[in-house]
Design an enzyme around this catalytic site. Structure first.
Site, short mmCIF file in Angstrom:
data_model
loop_
_atom_site.label_atom_id
_atom_site.label_comp_id
_atom_site.label_asym_id
_atom_site.label_seq_id
_atom_site.Cartn_x
_atom_site.Cartn_y
_atom_site.Cartn_z
N SER A 293 0.84 -1.20 0.00
CA SER A 293 0.00 0.00 0.00
C SER A 293 0.88 1.26 0.00
O SER A 293 0.61 2.22 -0.72
CB SER A 293 -0.91 -0.01 1.22
OG SER A 293 -1.47 1.25 1.43
N GLY A 294 1.95 1.21 0.81
CA GLY A 294 2.89 2.34 0.84
C GLY A 294 3.50 2.57 -0.52
O GLY A 294 3.53 3.70 -1.03
N TRP A 296 2.35 1.66 -3.38
CA TRP A 296 1.31 2.08 -4.32
C TRP A 296 1.11 3.61 -4.25
O TRP A 296 0.85 4.26 -5.26
CB TRP A 296 -0.01 1.37 -3.99
CG TRP A 296 -1.13 1.73 -4.91
CD1 TRP A 296 -1.41 1.16 -6.12
CD2 TRP A 296 -2.12 2.74 -4.72
NE1 TRP A 296 -2.52 1.75 -6.69
CE2 TRP A 296 -2.98 2.72 -5.84
CE3 TRP A 296 -2.39 3.65 -3.70
CZ2 TRP A 296 -4.06 3.56 -5.98
CZ3 TRP A 296 -3.47 4.51 -3.84
CH2 TRP A 296 -4.30 4.45 -4.96
N HIS A 297 1.25 4.16 -3.03
CA HIS A 297 1.03 5.60 -2.87
C HIS A 297 2.12 6.43 -3.54
O HIS A 297 1.90 7.60 -3.85
CB HIS A 297 0.93 5.96 -1.39
CG HIS A 297 -0.43 5.70 -0.82
ND1 HIS A 297 -0.79 4.49 -0.29
CD2 HIS A 297 -1.54 6.48 -0.74
CE1 HIS A 297 -2.05 4.53 0.12
NE2 HIS A 297 -2.53 5.73 -0.15
N GLY A 298 3.28 5.86 -3.72
CA GLY A 298 4.34 6.63 -4.38
C GLY A 298 5.61 5.82 -4.51
O GLY A 298 5.90 4.98 -3.66
#
Lengths: 462, 309
Positions: A293-294, A296-298
């Site tokens: 998820s981390g 995916w955010h950037g």
């Protein structure tokens, strides 16, 4: 005006034009994802094997990887001296089409739904293109599951004025969230304005502001998307459910960016075994989900750290659950008491706000901010200059008021008699005045950033 | 569908009425709060521009013109009526130049006496919202000279403008409207004290002319010439201590002339003034400096064959 049987053509066309608006080159990415997953659906219909599913699913993720993570991976390898001479390479400058991550995740749901027989593959490529490029959500979600969105595109609902009017309400509310709350709070994120010291008080205000800013910003975009979709007669689910009212970190992540959380659970957590393979494996799966998820955010390591930190806190909270329960009992808190709920919500807000610092500023600055706040005396938090963060105390008060209105109305959305239901029952004139006022307020606040003031330099600018 | 159209029109009408009530309410009630301010002199200058028939000389620029030009001397020597629009560079040149367009007629001579930082992009892409709004104040008719792109800035400043009404104190003396003649054309209050050069008084000369400035001024030149008027750059006076290499100003003048096509009729090095001719900033002349600057300008106009006397 368009016959319902042909509405998807307009949707597809609108989506592609909308997407190409930023840069026609982005259409390459859109076409690639649309074509690849359309073929995937087609092949899975002919022979639905796990191998085919995995090939198309990973191929789709690979498109995201190439566009978004090539520079990150090569840069990381270069810093470890595994590869060299990458500076200036075209591979380091691949521009990812806007909203690609959302589009990829949305199309992955299509492959998943076809593979698990939750939905039929779409035969009409134009209709499928309308699903992939559905313009209200293509840029920043909510991520739509194909089993929810595609049937609505196939068989559009008859035009309903009430639904359309609710769409207007949601859209304008989203604009209010973005313009009057998020954009104003963003002023407090980063370096302090002139006259305010970068100390504990500023860091605290800045940290809280970022927590609320990112919520208002993302929720604003989501509500605009929900509103636009409703105007088109398509129902798009909520993306935020008052996350800051959560009593635990797990609950927070179930209420925050709900469409992403649902996707990660369905396509990462459960396939990895979820909580079916023992406690240790569950914690590992939780950590994998948060790390991804981390990422995916950037494409940056501090997003991975942010994800890891949240994963660790969620796991720790689960491990300590019996201890927390015991402490609450010893202190005489009933499980459902308002005071316990309040304490739990404060703790969740503090922890989440702390992790947002890593998300917003990177590891070094975040650690420094936390250290400064933790070691500062209480008096350091009493800085009257903060009232002038926006140039005047009245401006600051307006921002606080807007933020309060935003938070209160967001909470009201949970109630059965939520503000949308109450609103549409009011006399027509009152509705027009309220919505007209919202338009005007948003216009004034939007324009506030454009005023050039020369008075402070009145002497030297003559 | 008709219900939706009715609903949207209802919102639009409500928004329009609310918007108008707020904007006009703030601008007009109470009216004329800032009327004594220095920047409010722009209203008198505008009225003079509108009342003066062609052919005339129109001066466009910042405070170097307000404090450095004897309009009567220029008028008597050249035989042209003079309208000096120069007041404050903080308005940004976009606003003053747009205002000048209000009454350009056949035979007019438009003289651009901008301060030396004008090639910066901001000069013709922004306005000094605070000065413009407190300057034109409740003169609704003057808001039409603000390009549409600047309306965002005006709306953004509206509430600060309204709040300022409560704290504004009447202005008197040199830096006020009463410091000028009734038509706003001439400073009439004695200028005190000698100029003391110090920090912050250096002349900044941009390396190049921004594309925005070039585009705007080319268009401005066309506008003036279409009305059978003529347009020229003139130099602003400055403290000679403010620049170490005054020849640089000549280079920039040549650049301006070449890239925009408006003739530059002054030699900027002539306008390097000893501090005894200035009084409180690098661009503000005292009475002696004002006379000298006006004489230099008259010489420039004659040398260029623009006026004969």
């Amino acid at each position: 005006m368009v016959p319902s049987g042909r509405r998807y053509i307009v949707l597809a066309l609108g989506g592609w034009i909308f997407y190409a608006w930023a840069s026609p080159l982005f259409l390459i990415g859109l076409a690639l994802v649309t074509g690849w997953t359309y073929l995937g659906g087609h092949f899975l219909t002919r022979q639905n094997t796990t191998v085919r599913y995995v090939v198309f699913f990973t191929g789709n993720i690979l498109i995201l990887g190439v566009y978004k993570y090539t520079a990150f991976i090569l840069g990381s390898l270069q810093s470890l001296h595994i590869v060299g001479g990458m500076d200036g390479s075209p591979l380091m400058n691949i521009a990812a089409p806007v909203g690609l991550s959302f589009m990829i995740f949305q199309t992955c749901t299509y492959l998943g739904d076809v593979h698990h027989a939750r939905a039929e593959a779409e035969r009409d490529v134009v209709r499928y293109a309308a699903f992939v490029s559905f313009f209200p959500t293509v840029l920043s979600g909510p991520i739509q599951r194909s089993r929810d969105l595609l049937p609505q595109i196939r068989q559009p609902a008859a035009f309903d004025a009430d639904v359309f009017i609710r769409g207007i309400l949601f859209f304008l509310w989203g604009v209010f969230e973005k313009v009057c709350v998020a954009n104003r709070l963003s002023v407090l994120v980063g370096d302090p304005p002139e006259g305010i010291e970068a100390g504990a008080a500023w860091y605290l205000v800045s940290a809280i502001a970022f927590s609320l800013y990112i919520y208002a910003d993302f929720s604003g975009y989501s509500d605009m998307a929900i509103g636009l979709a409703r105007m088109l007669g398509i129902h798009v689910g909520r993306n935020f459910n008052n996350p800051y009212l959560s009593r635990s970190l797990s609950e927070f992540w179930n209420r925050w960016h709900m469409s992403l959380s649902a996707w990660l659970i369905e396509y990462i957590y459960i396939p990895f075994g979820g909580n079916r393979k023992g406690t240790l494996r569950k914690y590992i799966n939780v950590m994998i989900v948060f790390l991804l998820s981390g990422l995916w955010h950037g494409a940056n390591w501090h997003f991975v750290v942010w994800g890891g930190l949240n994963g660790a806190l969620v796991i720790l909270a689960q491990i300590l659950r019996p201890v927390r329960k015991q402490i609450a009992e010893v202190l005489g808190f009933r499980e459902d008491s308002a005071s316990l709920r309040f304490v739990q919500r404060v703790i969740v807000f503090v922890l989440i706000t702390g992790t947002w610092l890593f998300f917003a500023h990177g590891v070094g600055i975040a650690v420094n901010m936390i250290r400064t706040m933790a070691t500062a005396p209480l008096s350091a938090y009493l800085d009257p200059a903060l009232w002038y963060a926006y140039g005047s105390a009245s401006h600051t008060a307006v921002v606080i008021l807007c933020t309060a209105v935003f938070l209160i109305l967001q909470c009201k959305r949970n109630e059965r008699s939520n503000f949308a239901n109450v609103f549409v029952r009011q006399p027509l004139l009152a509705q027009w005045v309220v919505l007209g006022s919202m338009v005007v307020v948003c216009l004034f606040v939007y324009c506030a950033g454009y005023a050039t003031v020369n008075t402070s330099f009145i002497y030297f600018q003559f | 569908m008709s219900r939706v159209i009715q609903y949207c029109v209802g919102i639009a009408i409500a928004a329009f009425i609310i918007f108008e009530v707020i904007v006009l309410g703030i601008l007009l009630v109470p009216g004329g709060t800032y009327r004594t301010s220095y920047q409010a002199t722009i209203q008198d200058k505008y009225d003079l521009l509108m009342a003066t028939e062609s052919p005339k000389i129109i001066l466009v620029g910042g405070s170097n013109l307000a404090f450095g030009l004897d309009a009567d001397m220029l008028s008597e020597t050249t035989g042209y009526p003079v309208v000096n629009l120069g007041l404050h560079a903080g308005f940004q040149y976009l606003f003053i130049s747009e205002l000048a367009k209000a009454n350009v007629g056949e035979g007019d001579i438009v003289l651009l006496g901008y301060e030396y930082n004008w090639p910066e992009a901001e000069s013709f892409t922004t306005i000094g919202t605070d000065l413009v709004m407190t300057g034109i104040d409740d003169r609704i008719d003057l808001y039409r000279f603000l390009p549409i792109k600047q309306w965002r800035a005006v709306l953004g400043y509206l509430f600060t403008y309204a709040a300022g009404k409560g704290t504004f104190e009447e202005a008197h003396g040199l830096y006020s409207r009463e410091g000028f003649s009734a038509d706003g054309n001439q400073l009439i209050v004695e200028r005190p004290g000698p100029f003391e050069p110090g920090e912050g008084f250096a002349i900044t000369v941009p390396e190049e002319i921004s594309a925005e400035s070039i585009a705007y001024l080319r268009e401005f030149k066309d506008y003036v010439e279409q009305r059978e008027a003529s347009i020229y750059f003139i130099a602003a006076p400055y403290a000679e201590e403010g620049i170490t290499n005054a020849d640089r100003l000549r280079d920039v003048a040549a650049l301006e002339e070449g890239q925009i096509g408006i003739p530059y009729i002054s030699d900027p090095t002539d306008y390097a003034f000893d501090h005894s001719l200035l009084f409180d900033t690098k661009y503000h002349c005292n009475e002696k400096g004002e006379a000298k600057r006006t004489e230099l300008l008259i010489e420039d106009l004659e040398r260029a064959g623009i006026v004969q006397y």
